[in-house]
Design a protein around this motif. Sequence first.
Motif, PDB file in Angstrom:
ATOM      1  N   MET A 177      32.166   8.253 -26.272  1.00 35.09           N
ATOM      2  CA  MET A 177      31.629   9.579 -26.007  1.00 35.09           C
ATOM      3  C   MET A 177      32.612  10.394 -25.173  1.00 35.09           C
ATOM      4  SD  MET A 177      28.682   9.479 -27.516  1.00 35.09           S
ATOM      5  CE  MET A 177      27.792   8.103 -28.267  1.00 35.09           C
ATOM      6  N   VAL A 178      32.833  11.634 -25.579  1.00 34.90           N
ATOM      7  CA  VAL A 178      33.647  12.574 -24.810  1.00 34.90           C
ATOM      8  C   VAL A 178      32.713  13.715 -24.409  1.00 34.90           C
ATOM      9  CG1 VAL A 178      35.704  14.023 -24.770  1.00 34.90           C
ATOM     10  CG2 VAL A 178      35.659  11.953 -26.203  1.00 34.90           C
ATOM     11  N   PRO A 179      32.139  13.643 -23.185  1.00 32.48           N
ATOM     12  CA  PRO A 179      31.092  14.599 -22.809  1.00 32.48           C
ATOM     13  C   PRO A 179      31.640  15.931 -22.309  1.00 32.48           C
ATOM     14  CG  PRO A 179      31.397  12.983 -21.069  1.00 32.48           C
ATOM     15  CD  PRO A 179      32.334  12.582 -22.181  1.00 32.48           C
ATOM     16  N   PHE A 180      30.871  17.011 -22.569  1.00 32.98           N
ATOM     17  CA  PHE A 180      31.201  18.355 -22.111  1.00 32.98           C
ATOM     18  C   PHE A 180      29.936  19.001 -21.561  1.00 32.98           C
ATOM     19  CE2 PHE A 180      34.414  17.337 -25.209  1.00 32.98           C
ATOM     20  CZ  PHE A 180      35.582  17.865 -24.679  1.00 32.98           C
ATOM     21  N   GLU A 181      30.118  19.853 -20.586  1.00 32.79           N
ATOM     22  CA  GLU A 181      28.982  20.546 -19.992  1.00 32.79           C
ATOM     23  C   GLU A 181      28.557  21.747 -20.825  1.00 32.79           C
ATOM     24  OE1 GLU A 181      27.113  19.608 -17.486  1.00 32.79           O
ATOM     25  OE2 GLU A 181      28.341  17.788 -17.279  1.00 32.79           O
ATOM     26  N   LYS A 182      29.486  22.360 -21.530  1.00 28.49           N
ATOM     27  CA  LYS A 182      29.197  23.571 -22.287  1.00 28.49           C
ATOM     28  C   LYS A 182      29.429  23.354 -23.780  1.00 28.49           C
ATOM     29  CE  LYS A 182      30.405  26.722 -18.506  1.00 28.49           C
ATOM     30  NZ  LYS A 182      31.266  27.870 -18.092  1.00 28.49           N
ATOM     31  N   THR A 183      28.542  23.937 -24.575  1.00 27.54           N
ATOM     32  CA  THR A 183      28.652  23.807 -26.025  1.00 27.54           C
ATOM     33  C   THR A 183      29.982  24.356 -26.534  1.00 27.54           C
ATOM     34  OG1 THR A 183      26.250  24.066 -26.240  1.00 27.54           O
ATOM     35  CG2 THR A 183      27.560  24.426 -28.210  1.00 27.54           C
ATOM     36  N   GLU A 184      30.380  25.501 -26.005  1.00 24.51           N
ATOM     37  CA  GLU A 184      31.613  26.122 -26.473  1.00 24.51           C
ATOM     38  C   GLU A 184      32.821  25.226 -26.229  1.00 24.51           C
ATOM     39  OE1 GLU A 184      29.430  27.465 -24.432  1.00 24.51           O
ATOM     40  OE2 GLU A 184      28.457  28.954 -25.743  1.00 24.51           O
ATOM     41  N   GLU A 185      32.842  24.561 -25.078  1.00 28.83           N
ATOM     42  CA  GLU A 185      33.955  23.672 -24.753  1.00 28.83           C
ATOM     43  C   GLU A 185      33.966  22.463 -25.694  1.00 28.83           C
ATOM     44  OE1 GLU A 185      33.303  22.693 -20.708  1.00 28.83           O
ATOM     45  OE2 GLU A 185      34.106  24.585 -19.924  1.00 28.83           O
ATOM     46  N   MET A 186      32.778  21.943 -25.977  1.00 27.01           N
ATOM     47  CA  MET A 186      32.679  20.792 -26.872  1.00 27.01           C
ATOM     48  C   MET A 186      33.201  21.137 -28.263  1.00 27.01           C
ATOM     49  SD  MET A 186      29.259  19.055 -28.453  1.00 27.01           S
ATOM     50  CE  MET A 186      29.064  20.507 -29.471  1.00 27.01           C
ATOM     51  N   LYS A 187      32.766  22.285 -28.786  1.00 28.90           N
ATOM     52  CA  LYS A 187      33.176  22.672 -30.135  1.00 28.90           C
ATOM     53  C   LYS A 187      34.673  22.971 -30.203  1.00 28.90           C
ATOM     54  CE  LYS A 187      28.663  24.406 -31.621  1.00 28.90           C
ATOM     55  NZ  LYS A 187      27.858  25.577 -32.028  1.00 28.90           N
TER      56      LYS A 187
END
Length: 345
Positions: A177-187
């Motif tokens: 898993m590579v977690p992100f706090e924000k959807t935009e950053e994840m995408k």
Amino acid sequence: MKLLNLMTCAAMAAALCAPAAQAQNGDTLQTVKDRGKLNCTGHNGSYPGLAELDDEGNWKGFDVTLCKVFATAIFGTEEDHLDILPLSWAQRWPSVQSGDVDLIIKATGWTLGRDTEIGLQYSRPYMLGSVNYMTHADLGLQSPTELDGGTLCVEAGTTYERYAVAHAASMDYEVTMVPFEKTEEMKAAFMSGRCDAIIDWDLQLAVFRSQTAENPDDYAIVPGPVTAEPLGVAMRQGDDNWVDIANWVINALIFAEERGITRENVDDMKADPPSPQIAKLLGETPGIGTVLGLEDDWAYNVIKRHGNYAEIWDANLGEDTVYKLERGANALMRDGGINYSLVID
């Protein structure tokens, strides 16, 4: 179709605190007929593929088309007989409890709490909300387990992260898993190649791919769901006739697809029905309307104006749209999906 004003916050709060109103058997249909219009849910903004406004301000989308289908079943046409209310997610419940809307057709999952604590009744599912991985197409993944050893960009602490962890554990494969706090950053991380896949509802993945990618074909939704949620039409408890109408309207769309009845050939099918069941569905043999409080040609009108289930899918989500979303689990059972028709006798 007229765009109605939103309810006031005060009315919403009162409805949320009040117990769900009980609808007596047949009352909802009569209320809709007396009003001359069906009130159905839209979205307060744009929910691509399901409920959105086109360039001319007209509502479109799969859920909106189902609203049109129900209005057509009742009145013979949806034109001048349908109002779409642009509601938020939270406004769904008080709106149907108060009678401001007659049906909730808004990507609404069927859960125990909603069925019992909020006081809703559900139709049979009209769609399975499938949660899938999306990968870079050149990886060629054909099932979720083939992500074994790969990396997955996720929003930290979301249900999607839990879905992925549970699926990997149950199917015995490993994914980092590579977690992100924000959807935009994840995408953005996924698009840049930092991880092999992301996870979301397959429709949202299709929307993201079509609206963000320079070349949508560079990204592929992996066949096979990680999990899924049944989406149904939600109504107030207590009106069995209204629930029956919802179930048989949905069934007519699926039955028509199974039997090859389309907008193009429905007139020929009605004039010369190839089976007793099709004769009854299309109103050549009386009875299918009377038992529901509708006209006997209601299903004919629905198919003539809107098509069968496959035609509605293709026009709003599938091959005729920018989303190009495969049917997957929403295909007919004979094609490997879950959709099947109930018996018309």
